[in-house]
Scaffold this active site. Sequence first.
Site, mmCIF file in Angstrom:
data_model
loop_
_atom_site.group_PDB
_atom_site.id
_atom_site.type_symbol
_atom_site.label_atom_id
_atom_site.label_comp_id
_atom_site.label_asym_id
_atom_site.label_seq_id
_atom_site.Cartn_x
_atom_site.Cartn_y
_atom_site.Cartn_z
ATOM 1 N N ASP A 21 48.169 -12.458 22.268
ATOM 2 C CA ASP A 21 48.707 -11.761 23.377
ATOM 3 C C ASP A 21 49.152 -10.097 23.041
ATOM 4 O O ASP A 21 49.402 -10.056 21.803
ATOM 5 C CB ASP A 21 49.549 -12.428 23.975
ATOM 6 C CG ASP A 21 50.050 -11.945 25.218
ATOM 7 O OD1 ASP A 21 49.225 -11.313 25.983
ATOM 8 O OD2 ASP A 21 51.264 -12.275 25.905
ATOM 9 N N ASN A 23 47.028 -7.431 23.620
ATOM 10 C CA ASN A 23 46.192 -6.205 23.525
ATOM 11 C C ASN A 23 46.304 -5.083 24.786
ATOM 12 O O ASN A 23 46.214 -3.737 24.144
ATOM 13 C CB ASN A 23 44.632 -6.671 24.070
ATOM 14 C CG ASN A 23 44.088 -7.863 22.931
ATOM 15 O OD1 ASN A 23 44.757 -7.841 21.973
ATOM 16 N ND2 ASN A 23 43.028 -8.620 23.392
ATOM 17 N N GLY A 24 46.564 -5.512 25.681
ATOM 18 C CA GLY A 24 46.857 -4.352 26.776
ATOM 19 C C GLY A 24 48.098 -3.349 26.649
ATOM 20 O O GLY A 24 47.833 -2.120 26.527
ATOM 21 N N ARG A 34 43.046 -0.482 28.672
ATOM 22 C CA ARG A 34 43.169 -1.813 28.001
ATOM 23 C C ARG A 34 41.936 -2.440 27.335
ATOM 24 O O ARG A 34 42.220 -3.140 26.417
ATOM 25 C CB ARG A 34 43.346 -2.815 29.514
ATOM 26 C CG ARG A 34 44.798 -2.439 30.078
ATOM 27 C CD ARG A 34 44.750 -3.466 31.247
ATOM 28 N NE ARG A 34 44.761 -4.654 31.044
ATOM 29 C CZ ARG A 34 46.091 -5.483 30.400
ATOM 30 N NH1 ARG A 34 47.129 -4.961 30.477
ATOM 31 N NH2 ARG A 34 45.881 -6.886 30.091
ATOM 32 N N SER A 66 41.803 -17.328 29.514
ATOM 33 C CA SER A 66 42.382 -18.600 30.079
ATOM 34 C C SER A 66 41.417 -18.584 31.318
ATOM 35 O O SER A 66 40.930 -17.815 31.943
ATOM 36 C CB SER A 66 43.911 -18.419 30.449
ATOM 37 O OG SER A 66 43.995 -17.792 31.325
ATOM 38 N N SER A 67 41.631 -19.989 32.061
ATOM 39 C CA SER A 67 41.160 -19.918 33.308
ATOM 40 C C SER A 67 41.796 -19.070 34.371
ATOM 41 O O SER A 67 41.147 -18.940 35.613
ATOM 42 C CB SER A 67 40.942 -21.480 33.685
ATOM 43 O OG SER A 67 42.268 -22.147 33.280
ATOM 44 N N ASN A 69 42.471 -16.014 33.699
ATOM 45 C CA ASN A 69 42.521 -14.521 33.480
ATOM 46 C C ASN A 69 41.230 -14.109 34.250
ATOM 47 O O ASN A 69 41.017 -12.766 34.286
ATOM 48 C CB ASN A 69 41.628 -14.440 32.094
ATOM 49 C CG ASN A 69 42.877 -14.223 30.969
ATOM 50 O OD1 ASN A 69 42.813 -14.724 29.725
ATOM 51 N ND2 ASN A 69 44.212 -13.976 31.528
ATOM 52 N N ARG A 72 42.125 -10.995 36.843
ATOM 53 C CA ARG A 72 42.206 -9.645 36.218
ATOM 54 C C ARG A 72 41.293 -8.893 36.966
ATOM 55 O O ARG A 72 40.527 -9.190 37.592
ATOM 56 C CB ARG A 72 42.266 -9.784 34.755
ATOM 57 C CG ARG A 72 43.290 -10.410 34.184
ATOM 58 C CD ARG A 72 43.144 -10.011 32.534
ATOM 59 N NE ARG A 72 44.411 -10.809 32.076
ATOM 60 C CZ ARG A 72 45.064 -10.355 30.941
ATOM 61 N NH1 ARG A 72 44.217 -9.362 30.184
ATOM 62 N NH2 ARG A 72 45.885 -10.873 30.686
ATOM 63 N N ILE A 194 53.871 -21.027 26.745
ATOM 64 C CA ILE A 194 52.469 -21.946 26.342
ATOM 65 C C ILE A 194 51.448 -21.424 27.049
ATOM 66 O O ILE A 194 50.239 -21.631 26.595
ATOM 67 C CB ILE A 194 52.918 -23.449 26.292
ATOM 68 C CG1 ILE A 194 54.218 -23.892 25.535
ATOM 69 C CG2 ILE A 194 51.645 -24.190 26.030
ATOM 70 C CD1 ILE A 194 53.926 -23.658 24.312
ATOM 71 N N GLU A 206 54.796 -26.754 15.464
ATOM 72 C CA GLU A 206 55.799 -25.906 15.235
ATOM 73 C C GLU A 206 55.340 -24.571 15.835
ATOM 74 O O GLU A 206 54.067 -24.229 15.851
ATOM 75 C CB GLU A 206 55.606 -25.657 13.839
ATOM 76 C CG GLU A 206 56.219 -26.810 12.999
ATOM 77 C CD GLU A 206 57.458 -27.373 13.050
ATOM 78 O OE1 GLU A 206 58.404 -26.561 13.490
ATOM 79 O OE2 GLU A 206 57.897 -28.926 13.074
HETATM 80 C C1 FPP Z 1 45.669 -10.881 25.805
HETATM 81 O O1 FPP Z 1 46.131 -9.811 25.708
HETATM 82 C C2 FPP Z 1 44.402 -11.055 25.347
HETATM 83 C C3 FPP Z 1 43.107 -11.651 26.084
HETATM 84 C C4 FPP Z 1 43.484 -12.039 27.620
HETATM 85 C C5 FPP Z 1 41.797 -11.517 25.645
HETATM 86 C C6 FPP Z 1 41.694 -11.781 24.146
HETATM 87 C C7 FPP Z 1 40.258 -11.237 23.762
HETATM 88 C C8 FPP Z 1 40.244 -10.627 22.427
HETATM 89 C C9 FPP Z 1 41.302 -10.742 21.522
HETATM 90 C C10 FPP Z 1 39.098 -9.906 22.192
HETATM 91 C C11 FPP Z 1 37.613 -10.680 22.010
HETATM 92 C C12 FPP Z 1 37.613 -11.937 21.606
HETATM 93 C C13 FPP Z 1 36.694 -12.756 20.666
HETATM 94 C C14 FPP Z 1 36.979 -14.261 20.651
HETATM 95 C C15 FPP Z 1 35.895 -12.127 20.027
HETATM 96 P P1 FPP Z 1 46.475 -9.225 27.170
HETATM 97 O O2 FPP Z 1 45.637 -8.226 27.790
HETATM 98 O O3 FPP Z 1 47.137 -10.176 28.107
HETATM 99 O O4 FPP Z 1 47.639 -8.221 26.636
HETATM 100 P P2 FPP Z 1 49.337 -7.665 27.491
HETATM 101 O O5 FPP Z 1 49.959 -8.874 27.373
HETATM 102 O O6 FPP Z 1 49.682 -6.504 26.594
HETATM 103 O O7 FPP Z 1 48.655 -7.118 28.785
#
Ligand code: FPP
Length: 247
Positions: A21, A23-24, A34, A66-67, A69, A72, A194, A206
Amino acid sequence: MTVQNIQKGEVLPRHLAIIMDGNGRWAQQRGEIRVKGHKEGANAVYRIVKHSALIGINTLTLFAFSSENWKRPITEVNALMELFAFSLKKEAKELHQNNIKVRIIGDKSKFSKSLQKSISYIEELTSNNSAMTLNIAANYGGRADITKAFIDIAKEIESGNLSSLDIDEALIQKNLYEPLDVDLLIRTGGEKRISNFLLWQVAYAEIFVTDTLWPDFDIKDIDEALDFFSKRERRFGMTSSQIKEQK
Ligand code: FPP
């Protein structure tokens, strides 16, 4: 955790699961869109997969999509699908050379035909590999995982291969996408949730939550989580003295 520490006998999780979690937020902090965060997140995936295989993790499960997502913005969903397809193609050879078995867990039927083809290709290519299993949870939900297990069992009962008397926890677990219990669950980005990930399998996991955002998650962060794990006393419902007597 270094290879030397492991040789010294530090306990490693057999099944490590990660909720990637942040990335955004990582992108927003830099004034970027994002999607830039997801691209950087993919680089963290490559690092962590390589390191996990190197130190001897048996099974690594990453929550990629996730199912929920799909809700978005469509541009972000499309970018994630493209990144996913691109990464599978780019990394297939190296994952195979490193003897890693790749599986995509979740409902694959919602993906485009071309993504489904890339998934089948990498799954077949790596199916006999044995160094580490890498599960990428995509269009995955923990409740859907358990529901699917029930449906599969019900079908077996309908076809006469099983009786309702055969139903027990082991049978349900066997029918999950990934039956192995999670030993250590890591969540980056600071939220203590979770999020419908591996609900059944985390029963005794854990849990390590770090504020580090996924694109920044590095070898030192995973080592910190593994050190935390190696110091935990896992009681599985028993008392501390019972566990010590067993040793
Ligand atoms: C959550 O961050 C991340 C995701 C929903 C996507 C995960 C994808 C990757 C790590 C890249 C590609 C994956 C592979 C397997 C090559 P968020 O966008 O919810 O972040 P935020 O909570 O800061 O908005």
